[in-house]
Design a protein around this motif. Structure first.
Motif, PDB file in Angstrom:
ATOM      1  N   HIS A   5       0.826  -1.203   0.000  1.00 22.54           N
ATOM      2  CA  HIS A   5       0.000   0.000   0.000  1.00 22.54           C
ATOM      3  C   HIS A   5       0.863   1.257   0.000  1.00 22.54           C
ATOM      4  O   HIS A   5       1.843   1.342   0.739  1.00 22.54           O
ATOM      5  CB  HIS A   5      -0.916   0.033   1.226  1.00 22.54           C
ATOM      6  CG  HIS A   5      -1.933  -1.062   1.247  1.00 22.54           C
ATOM      7  ND1 HIS A   5      -1.633  -2.338   1.657  1.00 22.54           N
ATOM      8  CD2 HIS A   5      -3.243  -1.063   0.901  1.00 22.54           C
ATOM      9  CE1 HIS A   5      -2.728  -3.086   1.576  1.00 22.54           C
ATOM     10  NE2 HIS A   5      -3.723  -2.336   1.127  1.00 22.54           N
ATOM     11  N   ALA A  93      -0.661  -0.867  -4.580  1.00 23.13           N
ATOM     12  CA  ALA A  93      -1.938  -0.178  -4.377  1.00 23.13           C
ATOM     13  C   ALA A  93      -1.658   1.268  -3.987  1.00 23.13           C
ATOM     14  O   ALA A  93      -1.120   1.533  -2.909  1.00 23.13           O
ATOM     15  CB  ALA A  93      -2.746  -0.881  -3.296  1.00 23.13           C
ATOM     16  N   TRP A 128      -6.187   2.670  -5.567  1.00 24.69           N
ATOM     17  CA  TRP A 128      -6.907   2.100  -4.424  1.00 24.69           C
ATOM     18  C   TRP A 128      -7.697   3.189  -3.718  1.00 24.69           C
ATOM     19  O   TRP A 128      -7.230   4.294  -3.511  1.00 24.69           O
ATOM     20  CB  TRP A 128      -5.880   1.423  -3.506  1.00 24.69           C
ATOM     21  CG  TRP A 128      -6.178   1.425  -2.048  1.00 24.69           C
ATOM     22  CD1 TRP A 128      -7.320   1.009  -1.444  1.00 24.69           C
ATOM     23  CD2 TRP A 128      -5.300   1.863  -0.996  1.00 24.69           C
ATOM     24  NE1 TRP A 128      -7.209   1.150  -0.083  1.00 24.69           N
ATOM     25  CE2 TRP A 128      -5.985   1.667   0.228  1.00 24.69           C
ATOM     26  CE3 TRP A 128      -4.012   2.374  -0.951  1.00 24.69           C
ATOM     27  CZ2 TRP A 128      -5.421   1.978   1.460  1.00 24.69           C
ATOM     28  CZ3 TRP A 128      -3.448   2.682   0.273  1.00 24.69           C
ATOM     29  CH2 TRP A 128      -4.148   2.489   1.467  1.00 24.69           C
ATOM     30  N   LEU A 133      -6.540  -2.711   1.167  1.00 26.09           N
ATOM     31  CA  LEU A 133      -6.951  -3.824   0.330  1.00 26.09           C
ATOM     32  C   LEU A 133      -6.577  -5.162   0.961  1.00 26.09           C
ATOM     33  O   LEU A 133      -5.610  -5.263   1.718  1.00 26.09           O
ATOM     34  CB  LEU A 133      -6.282  -3.729  -1.048  1.00 26.09           C
ATOM     35  CG  LEU A 133      -6.668  -2.557  -1.949  1.00 26.09           C
ATOM     36  CD1 LEU A 133      -5.903  -2.653  -3.258  1.00 26.09           C
ATOM     37  CD2 LEU A 133      -8.164  -2.555  -2.214  1.00 26.09           C
ATOM     38  N   THR A 338     -11.375  -1.204  -4.727  1.00 29.65           N
ATOM     39  CA  THR A 338     -11.713  -0.916  -3.340  1.00 29.65           C
ATOM     40  C   THR A 338     -12.074  -2.217  -2.649  1.00 29.65           C
ATOM     41  O   THR A 338     -12.517  -3.182  -3.296  1.00 29.65           O
ATOM     42  CB  THR A 338     -12.885   0.078  -3.243  1.00 29.65           C
ATOM     43  OG1 THR A 338     -13.072   0.477  -1.873  1.00 29.65           O
ATOM     44  CG2 THR A 338     -14.177  -0.527  -3.753  1.00 29.65           C
ATOM     45  N   LEU A 341      -9.674  -7.571  -3.132  1.00 31.41           N
ATOM     46  CA  LEU A 341      -9.256  -7.867  -4.501  1.00 31.41           C
ATOM     47  C   LEU A 341      -9.620  -9.300  -4.863  1.00 31.41           C
ATOM     48  O   LEU A 341      -9.417 -10.233  -4.063  1.00 31.41           O
ATOM     49  CB  LEU A 341      -7.750  -7.702  -4.640  1.00 31.41           C
ATOM     50  CG  LEU A 341      -7.214  -6.353  -5.098  1.00 31.41           C
ATOM     51  CD1 LEU A 341      -5.695  -6.346  -5.025  1.00 31.41           C
ATOM     52  CD2 LEU A 341      -7.671  -6.047  -6.503  1.00 31.41           C
TER      53      LEU A 341
END
Length: 1005
Positions: A5, A93, A128, A133, A338, A341
């Motif tokens: 992320h 992401a 994202w 996620l 969002t 996944l």
């Protein structure tokens, strides 16, 4: 794959707060990143990325990607360390806010390659939103990928996209790992909503919408169709309503700008908005995209998803494939996600117990008398969008028993029937070709019946046939029947092609009665050359077919060697052959083969023969002898008189030219039923040119035809089209009666007066009388505004702008160009819009607004690419290169000139090529590459000599001479070049002669 992320948030305009980490948000680390390091990149994105279509070069993407990567990575290289330590693939992401979301994260580049191009470990950036996620842990359905495909192509929206090719390429790419492709044909969101609601909420893994999209008034829209096929601009909220509570794992919005945010990233894109409205994952494009690149992306993506790849893996493979195939738009594809996944959307093909894939196409079931497939595959079928939509609605209507497709041979009735079968996979489709007999049909219907007693009952001749069929339809479990009776003309009486043979009437009557009586959704689909009489057809929808036209005709021609873009046949001969085919697909295919056959004759002689003694052979391809026998003297007289019209016309216009002929309405009805009159969707009629009819040279006939169309299309219609006005004019000038000519001239006075004023203005321009030209153009403009002629008004405004620019009135010119631009946008004239944008850009550059000029040139370039205007594209690239020079970007200038040069070579634009080579040579000289400059000047010189461009030759000779003398010191070689340059300038009386003399004197000294 691991999920890394990266959460970026603007703080106060000076810094971005960065939080990063793997799946656990509680373990995220943070730091601050100074915006000053990339502030210029943020500022330039609007022009150099979002508006700079196709001009941002691959090396520019590398520079941008490296800067973004270095900014994220920082001095301690945290990003590089984490990516290097990843053993599996990584989903990068990226969550952003404000102007940071406008940055092209897809081009992240670590100095060695784009991240998405790395084969191991696979890296793919996704956008994202929301909570951190994670991987979805839902059970993976043990079945093939189930995709819903909907193309939108409203009337009047251009360019018409190759959505049929997109569907075909998806099916071809997934041939080894098949998917189930369900097509929603209407292009209408209401119909999409109804279709999705007809299936289990989790049935579709992917919904793919393909069509035009845009950003208007700051808001995104997808151009869909109304129930009648007209344009309907749909918002993200409209799309969400159609899919509410049933969003698939992936929604692919394959339309321009669906992944582009607005106002420098401050306003969400359509894709991002849909995430907030309930979508799970949305793919979109960051700006206008080439149709070919959009199709390539769909092909690669679905090949990977059908092979049970996880969504991020499939996207990474799509990027890699597009880069390998040098697709220019690969980096514009953006995935917004969002929540959770999706891993594999489906199981691999060899998984035990996996559901079998549904048959992709019924084309192989449609056979000719020699048992050869006679219809195109699902991928090669084109056109017939409105008839297809009409027939699908009828076959889904509980009050309809079925559909009858009728029309002349070769128009594609069986092909359309095959497509209808493909579009209706939930039916059990039974296809019967040619002569219909009771025993054969019963055997075919009994094949799938497992109940022995029911099979025996079907064969019991002691019971009335209609009750046996009723019993079958009532007892049928599973899918309902779609009975296709193909080439039904074999069941009609030869003497009266509208009458069913007695034995067939019994079978057909029983079949239609049973289907209507049971009311369980069974349908019949009949293809026939003729609209025959039969009482049982009362609840059958009848769809006549006419020849191909407009975009459908163009697509068909592009499929054929003789008529496609790569054809080596001279254009005039191609046009003659297309005219011979008269819009008939079968004739186009036949002529394509004829023109490729080895022959002692030239192609011109072949066409002469086809237009003369071999015309019978041409007609036999689509006309049956039995049909020709139906043309009695009254029918021939009506058709011969109706042939005076070249366009499809209303019935009243045909009645008008038939004078006092008896039973004209009846004759027209019979002619339509037999295919002797083509009937368009608006019920207008046209005589096919393939019929052997003499053209009447009757002045009174032309007079009456012109009068009739004038009344219908001019006096009674709100706004006649240009082709309609031209048809009236063509007919009016055929007759020679002065009184009638005066009446027609008066009727067309406004239109004609505007055209005459326009021509007078052009003459004044040629004479150098700019003020006189402006006066005439303004008078023409007043008439065009009064009669509502939008196309001519746009043209006149453009001409006025040109004249204002000549006078040096830049502001006045800009005002006229902008008005012209508004008109061209309203009427959808892409070519004129591109030209006007190009001119506006030149004026902006003249005012010193280089950024504004670049943006306008980019918009012009985008349209020229969409419509295939190679020459216009080359010219715009050339002008953009000049602007790059003004910005000091010599490398960018050279790259753009080279792109322009490539196009000029492809289209054979010798003069443009010579000019571009000259510019490139000059730039090479400025960079100190003397040898490279000399070589390019020499190439330019050769072309100038070939095309006889004395001015260009003299200029290039002068440049060569100066370069040889000043840079290489080779005065002896330079002087002859300079002397020849001077001689040419003196011969043509150029003011450059004195300059050339001064240069020669300097060098000789």
């Amino acid at each position: 794959m691991q999920i890394l992320h990266i959460d970026l948030r603007l703080i106060d305009g000076s810094y971005a707060d960065l939080r990063y980490g793997w799946e656990n948000p509680n373990a995220f680390e943070s730091r601050r990143l100074p915006l000053a390091e990339i502030q210029d990149l943020i500022d330039l994105m609007e022009v150099d990325y979002y508006l700079d279509r196709r001009l941002a070069l691959p090396e520019d993407y590398v520079k941008t990607g490296r800067r973004l990567y270095a900014w994220l990575d920082g001095s301690d290289r945290w990003l590089a360390q984490r990516l290097d330590s990843a053993k599996a693939g990584v989903v990068l992401a990226i969550a952003t806010s404000g102007r940071l979301s406008h940055l092209p994260w897809e081009v992240l580049h670590d100095g060695s390659s784009f991240l998405v191009a790395r084969a191991y470990p696979v890296l793919v950036p996704v956008r994202w939103q929301g909570e951190a996620l994670s991987w979805c842990d839902r059970p993976i359905p043990n079945r093939p990928l189930q995709t819903l495909f909907m193309a939108t192509s409203p009337e009047g929206v251009t360019p018409v996209l190759s959505f049929e090719a997109e569907e075909g390429r998806i099916l071809e790419a997934t041939k080894k790992q098949p998917l189930t492709l369900t097509v929603e044909e209407s292009g209408c969101l209401d119909e999409l909503e109804n279709l999705v609601a007809s299936y289990d909420p989790s049935y579709f893994d992917v919904v793919h919408l393909t069509g035009h999209a845009d950003i208007a008034n700051g808001e995104p829209l997808f151009i869909t169709e109304s129930e009648t096929g007209n344009r309907l601009d749909s918002t993200p909220q409209d799309i969400a309503k159609a899919l509410q509570f049933r969003f698939p794992s992936l929604l692919f919005l394959s339309g321009c700008r669906t992944g582009q945010s607005r106002r420098g990233g401050e306003v969400l894109s359509m894709a991002a908005t849909l995430l907030n409205l309930g979508a799970k994952a949305v793919l979109g494009w960051a700006r206008p995209v080439l149709d070919t690149d959009g199709i390539l992306a769909a092909e690669k993506l679905y090949a990977a998803l059908a092979a049970a790849r996880a969504l991020p893996e499939a996207l990474a493979l799509t990027y890699q494939a597009m880069i390998a195939e040098e697709a220019q738009d690969w980096h514009l594809l953006r995935l917004y996600v969002t929540g959770a996944l999706s891993k594999n959307l489906v199981t691999p093909m060899k998984t035990r117990g996996r559901q079998p894939v549904r048959k992709a196409s019924m084309a192989s079931e449609f056979l000719d008398v020699e048992k050869r497939v006679k219809v195109p595959t699902r991928g090669s079928f084109i056109g017939r969008r409105r008839p297809l939509q009409n027939c699908l609605r009828a076959l889904q209507d509980p009050d309809r028993t079925g559909v009858l497709l009728h029309g002349m041979g070769g128009l594609g009735k069986s092909s359309l029937a095959a497509r209808l079968c493909d579009r209706l996979p939930d039916f059990e489709r039974v296809i019967w070709f040619g002569p219909l007999d009771e025993a054969g049909l019963l055997n075919r219907l009994a094949e799938p019946v497992k109940d022995r007693d029911l099979r025996q009952r079907l064969q019991d001749s002691n019971e009335d046939l209609k009750y046996r069929l009723l019993a079958l339809f009532e007892a049928k479990t599973g899918p309902t029947f779609l009975l296709v009776l193909d080439d039904f003309e074999a069941n009609l009486e030869a003497e009266s092609l509208r009458q069913v043979k007695a034995p067939v009437a019994k079978v057909l009557g029983a079949l239609l009665w049973a289907i209507e009586s049971v009311q369980m959704g069974h349908k019949v689909l009949i293809t026939c050359r003729y609209d025959f009489d039969f009482t049982g057809l009362a609840t059958v929808y009848k769809q006549p077919l006419a020849g191909l036209k407009d975009a459908d005709l163009q697509k068909k021609c592009q499929q054929l060697w003789a008529f496609g873009q790569k054809s080596v046949i001279e254009e005039g001969l191609r046009n003659r052959a297309i005219a011979l085919a008269d819009r008939n697909p079968r004739l186009l295919e036949w002529l394509n083969r004829v023109l490729q056959e080895p022959s002692a004759l030239s192609l011109g002689e072949v066409l002469d023969a086809l237009e003369g003694e071999r015309q019978v052979e041409l007609r036999e391809k689509v006309l049956a002898q039995a049909l020709l026998a139906q043309i009695d003297e009254p029918m021939r007289a009506m058709l011969t008189r109706a042939r005076v019209y070249e366009l499809p016309v209303p019935k009243a216009a045909i009645v008008a030219v038939c004078g006092d002929m008896a039973d004209v309405d009846s004759l027209m009805g019979k002619a339509v039923a037999l295919g002797l009159l083509e009937q368009s969707p608006d019920e207008s009629l046209r005589v096919p040119r393939v019929l052997s009819l003499d053209l009447i040279e009757d002045e009174e006939l032309a007079v009456q035809a012109a009068k009739s169309l004038y009344q219908i299309w001019w006096e009674e219609a709100e706004s006649p089209s240009e082709v309609q006005v031209l048809e009236i004019y063509r007919l009016a000038i055929l007759e020679k009666t002065e009184e009638i000519a005066a009446n027609i001239t008066t009727a067309l006075a406004n239109q004609g007066k505007a055209a005459i004023l326009h021509q007078l203005a052009g003459l004044k321009t040629q004479q150098g009388d700019v003020e006189g030209a402006i006066t005439f153009y303004q008078q023409s403009l007043e008439i065009e505004e009064r009669i509502g002629n939008a196309q001519d008004k746009a043209t006149t405004l453009h001409q006025l702008a040109d004249l204002k620019a000549q006078q040096g009135d830049v502001e006045g010119a800009i005002a006229f160009y902008q008005q012209s631009l508004e008109m061209t946008e309203r009427i959808g004239n892409a070519q004129d819009k591109a030209t006007t944008l190009h001119q506006l850009a030149g004026l902006k550059a003249q005012q010193g607004d280089v950024v504004g000029a670049i943006a306008l040139y980019q918009q012009s370039l985008e349209i020229q690419e969409q419509i295939g205007n190679a020459q216009g594209k080359a010219a715009t690239l050339h002008r953009l290169a000049d602007l790059k020079a003004q910005q000091g970007d010599v490398e960018g200038e050279i790259a753009l000139y080279q792109k322009s040069l490539e196009i000029q070579e492809q289209i054979g634009d010798a003069q443009g090529k010579a000019a571009t080579l000259h510019q490139l040579a000059t730039l090479k000289a400025q960079q100190g590459d003397v040898e490279g400059a000399i070589a390019l000047f020499q190439q330019s010189l050769e072309i100038q000599e070939q095309i006889g461009n004395a001015q260009g030759k003299a200029t290039t000779l002068g440049m060569l001479g100066q370069l040889l003398a000043d840079q290489k010191g080779d005065v002896d070689t330079a002087i002859p070049y300079l002397q020849e340059s001077l001689a040419i300038f003196q011969r043509i009386g150029s003011p450059n002669a004195q300059i050339a003399q001064d240069i020669l004197d300097r060098i000789e000294r």
